[in-house]
Design a protein around this motif. Structure first.
Motif, PDB file in Angstrom:
ATOM      1  N   GLY A 185     -18.038 -61.954 -18.053  1.00 51.97           N
ATOM      2  CA  GLY A 185     -17.485 -62.102 -19.388  1.00 51.97           C
ATOM      3  C   GLY A 185     -16.174 -62.841 -19.447  1.00 51.97           C
ATOM      4  O   GLY A 185     -15.576 -62.962 -20.523  1.00 51.97           O
ATOM      5  N   ALA A 186     -15.730 -63.384 -18.311  1.00 49.49           N
ATOM      6  CA  ALA A 186     -14.443 -64.091 -18.296  1.00 49.49           C
ATOM      7  C   ALA A 186     -14.517 -65.451 -18.983  1.00 49.49           C
ATOM      8  O   ALA A 186     -13.494 -65.989 -19.408  1.00 49.49           O
ATOM      9  CB  ALA A 186     -13.966 -64.274 -16.858  1.00 49.49           C
ATOM     10  N   GLY A 187     -15.722 -66.016 -19.083  1.00 47.99           N
ATOM     11  CA  GLY A 187     -15.879 -67.316 -19.728  1.00 47.99           C
ATOM     12  C   GLY A 187     -16.343 -68.426 -18.804  1.00 47.99           C
ATOM     13  O   GLY A 187     -16.442 -69.585 -19.208  1.00 47.99           O
ATOM     14  N   LYS A 188     -16.666 -68.081 -17.560  1.00 43.42           N
ATOM     15  CA  LYS A 188     -17.049 -69.105 -16.588  1.00 43.42           C
ATOM     16  C   LYS A 188     -18.336 -69.819 -17.000  1.00 43.42           C
ATOM     17  O   LYS A 188     -18.385 -71.053 -17.060  1.00 43.42           O
ATOM     18  CB  LYS A 188     -17.226 -68.472 -15.196  1.00 43.42           C
ATOM     19  N   THR A 189     -19.375 -69.052 -17.267  1.00 42.49           N
ATOM     20  CA  THR A 189     -20.665 -69.654 -17.615  1.00 42.49           C
ATOM     21  C   THR A 189     -20.588 -70.374 -18.959  1.00 42.49           C
ATOM     22  O   THR A 189     -21.204 -71.431 -19.139  1.00 42.49           O
ATOM     23  CB  THR A 189     -21.766 -68.588 -17.638  1.00 42.49           C
ATOM     24  N   THR A 190     -19.815 -69.837 -19.903  1.00 38.86           N
ATOM     25  CA  THR A 190     -19.655 -70.510 -21.193  1.00 38.86           C
ATOM     26  C   THR A 190     -18.988 -71.866 -21.015  1.00 38.86           C
ATOM     27  O   THR A 190     -19.319 -72.830 -21.706  1.00 38.86           O
ATOM     28  CB  THR A 190     -18.841 -69.638 -22.162  1.00 38.86           C
ATOM     29  N   THR A 191     -18.059 -71.958 -20.076  1.00 44.56           N
ATOM     30  CA  THR A 191     -17.427 -73.245 -19.774  1.00 44.56           C
ATOM     31  C   THR A 191     -18.472 -74.249 -19.292  1.00 44.56           C
ATOM     32  O   THR A 191     -18.496 -75.408 -19.733  1.00 44.56           O
ATOM     33  CB  THR A 191     -16.335 -73.071 -18.704  1.00 44.56           C
ATOM     34  N   LEU A 192     -19.343 -73.811 -18.384  1.00 42.17           N
ATOM     35  CA  LEU A 192     -20.415 -74.698 -17.913  1.00 42.17           C
ATOM     36  C   LEU A 192     -21.336 -75.095 -19.061  1.00 42.17           C
ATOM     37  O   LEU A 192     -21.732 -76.260 -19.182  1.00 42.17           O
ATOM     38  CB  LEU A 192     -21.227 -74.013 -16.811  1.00 42.17           C
ATOM     39  N   ASN A 193     -21.664 -74.140 -19.925  1.00 41.25           N
ATOM     40  CA  ASN A 193     -22.567 -74.422 -21.042  1.00 41.25           C
ATOM     41  C   ASN A 193     -21.951 -75.414 -22.029  1.00 41.25           C
ATOM     42  O   ASN A 193     -22.665 -76.217 -22.647  1.00 41.25           O
ATOM     43  CB  ASN A 193     -22.937 -73.125 -21.762  1.00 41.25           C
TER      44      ASN A 193
END
Length: 244
Positions: free
Chosen positions: A41-49
């Motif tokens: 939930g830190a935002g890592k995958t959202t950054t990739l997306n």
């Protein structure tokens, strides 16, 4: 002059009424590996997306080799290779057949010999090239993903938890292959929980917390102990924030 391939400037992404990404500034030049650390939930995958064009920024911007992945989606994705935690391949096709199929989708036709050479480059042993992917370990599937990235001459590679579930030997081998891709000029952004792998392969490391980049390190100057200590400090307690 260093060529910036992946970037985020003041990036804000709202998902479900919250800021999944909150004012992110990030830069990954050609020939380098950047590792994003952080808890779930830190935002890592959202950054990739966001870089893949799968989510639309609420504010700020992202670019892939100077292109907006929303407005110039097709052109931006031609420059990107994406390896998720579990690479999706067709289990009843061989490694060579999977590589040829995914390359054909991008308009690239590969002869068997060329496909085999790319799999060799990615570290997949020769006898496995013609075996069904259903018999592959996770590490072997990841190597087919690397071969696909090389085949499309991607300028950047996005990795989401690439060493999760790999044994230490396979994780080390994969890290060396990623490092080799960067040394050949590719820009690599890797989201991971694996501090050891991040320290081993990355040039820079960023720690994310609640959508913010709260710390950055040069891996050549930070010790593993200091990195681990900082990671625990930043992920245990969030800095004060305002969502105004």
């Amino acid at each position: 002059m260093v060529h910036e391939v992946l970037s985020a400037r003041g990036l804000v992404v709202r998902l479900g009424g919250r800021r999944a990404i909150d004012g992110l500034d990030l830069s990954v030049p050609a020939g380098s590996v950047y590792a994003l650390l952080g808890g779930n939930g830190a935002g890592k995958t959202t950054t990739l997306n966001a870089l893949l064009g799968f989510v639309v920024p609420t504010a700020g911007s992202v670019q892939v080799d100077g292109l907006d992945p929303i407005r110039d989606a097709a052109a931006a994705r031609l420059r990107l290779a994406y390896l998720p935690e579990n690479v999706a391949l067709y289990p009843y096709l061989s490694g060579i057949e999977n590589l040829q199929y995914f390359c054909a989708l991008g308009g690239v036709r590969l002869a068997d010999a060329a496909a085999s050479a790319l799999l060799d480059q990615a570290g997949l042993q020769g006898p496995s090239h013609t075996a069904r992917v259903a018999t592959y370990s996770k590490g072997m599937r990841q190597k087919v993903g690397l071969a696909i990235a090389h085949a499309k001459h991607a300028k950047a590679m996005l990795l989401d938890e690439p060493t999760s579930g790999l044994d230490p030997g396979a994780a080390n081998d994969f890290a060396q292959r990623v490092r080799a891709a960067a040394d050949a000029g590719m820009a690599v952004l890797m989201a991971t929980h694996d501090l050891f792998n991040a320290k081993q392969v990355a040039d820079r490391i960023g720690i994310m917390k609640e959508g913010r980049l709260v710390a950055e390190f040069d891996t050549h100057t930070v010790s593993h102990d200091d990195l681990e200590r900082s990671y625990l400090v930043y992920t245990r307690a969030a800095p004060p924030r305002s969502d105004a």
